[in-house]
Design a protein around this motif. Structure first.
Motif, short mmCIF file in Angstrom:
data_model
loop_
_atom_site.label_atom_id
_atom_site.label_comp_id
_atom_site.label_asym_id
_atom_site.label_seq_id
_atom_site.Cartn_x
_atom_site.Cartn_y
_atom_site.Cartn_z
N ALA A 1 26.94 -28.93 55.82
CA ALA A 1 28.06 -28.13 55.33
C ALA A 1 29.17 -28.17 56.37
O ALA A 1 28.90 -28.05 57.57
N TYR B 1 23.79 -20.53 47.91
CA TYR B 1 24.30 -21.86 48.24
C TYR B 1 23.29 -22.94 47.88
O TYR B 1 23.59 -23.89 47.15
N VAL C 1 30.03 -31.43 50.55
CA VAL C 1 28.82 -31.30 51.35
C VAL C 1 27.93 -32.51 51.05
O VAL C 1 28.14 -33.22 50.07
#
Length: 245
Positions: free
Chosen positions: A55, A73, A24
């Motif tokens: 992402a 996350y 990412v």
């Protein structure tokens, strides 16, 4: 790690990161002191940084499943950088940060810098004409389609904005975004007869400065609004072109 902008002690860096084995990328804009921000994701918030995260598609299902997944996350990614998630405001997008566009404009003592990422390949829509794809019930969304595409805009300035000016900025920023879409003739993904006004998942963060002058009005008739709109227009337009529109 790549520094893409700096001014008056604030600086923006793109970091290559990983989550559950997937690569990412995160744009993080840090400030030398606490700033007041308005995010369309979180509302008003005191921040030391703001971020925009890319992402890949493989993580979309996990991130869209619940708000707790999204918090986990971003907490992990910010933790990797030594940052506390509570000290920042973050946006997410499926557009690689390599396509980030940055545009600045000034008038007198005021400067504005806009960071934009934009994708409209299958999610562009004309609000008020195209049918919504999702329905919400108690924070849970049921969607018939998850089109690929989002326009994320982060606006920062050295001027001190009142809460009203920050809220009003969302209107001016949106108008500038729509102007960029019009000039590039971006069509609705759902009906090609329609001119698109955005995507179904666009978000904005506005970050106030701490210096004079104090700005109370950010509409198009104000010089601050003009400067902000110009920077927003070119950031969004450049981001769309970079992403291959």
């Amino acid at each position: 790690m790549r520094t893409v902008w700096s001014r008056d002690g604030a600086y923006a860096v793109i970091y290559d990161q990983s989550f559950r084995g997937y690569g990412v990328k995160t744009l993080v804009i840090r400030f030398p002191s606490v700033r007041r921000a308005l995010s369309t994701m979180e509302g008003f918030k005191e921040v030391l940084y703001v971020c925009n995260n890319y992402a890949p598609r493989e993580l979309w299902g996990y991130l869209h499943e619940s708000s707790s997944n999204r918090l986990e996350y971003f907490s992990e990614l910010m933790g990797q950088l030594g940052l506390n998630i509570n000290d920042g405001a973050c946006l997410g997008i499926g557009v690689d940060m390599d396509y980030l566009a940055v545009s600045s404009a000034e008038h007198g003592r005021i400067w504005v810098t806009v960071f934009a990422t934009a994708g409209v390949r299958s999610n562009a829509m004309r609000v008020g004409f195209d049918e919504a794809q999702c329905e919400e019930d108690g924070g849970k969304f049921t969607c018939r389609s998850n089109g690929e595409g989002t326009i994320n805009i982060i606006v920062i300035t050295n001027a001190k904005l009142t809460d009203g000016a920050m809220a009003g900025a969302l209107v001016t920023i949106t108008e500038a975004k729509v102007a960029a879409l019009q000039d590039l003739n971006v069509r609705s993904s759902y009906n090609r007869d329609y001119q698109a006004t955005g995507t179904g998942t666009d978000n904005v963060i506005v970050v106030s400065g701490t210096e004079n002058p104090v700005i109370t009005y950010s509409g198009g008739h104000a010089k601050f609004g003009e400067v902000m709109a110009r920077a927003t227009y070119w950031a969004v337009r450049s981001a769309l072109v970079r992403y291959g529109f």
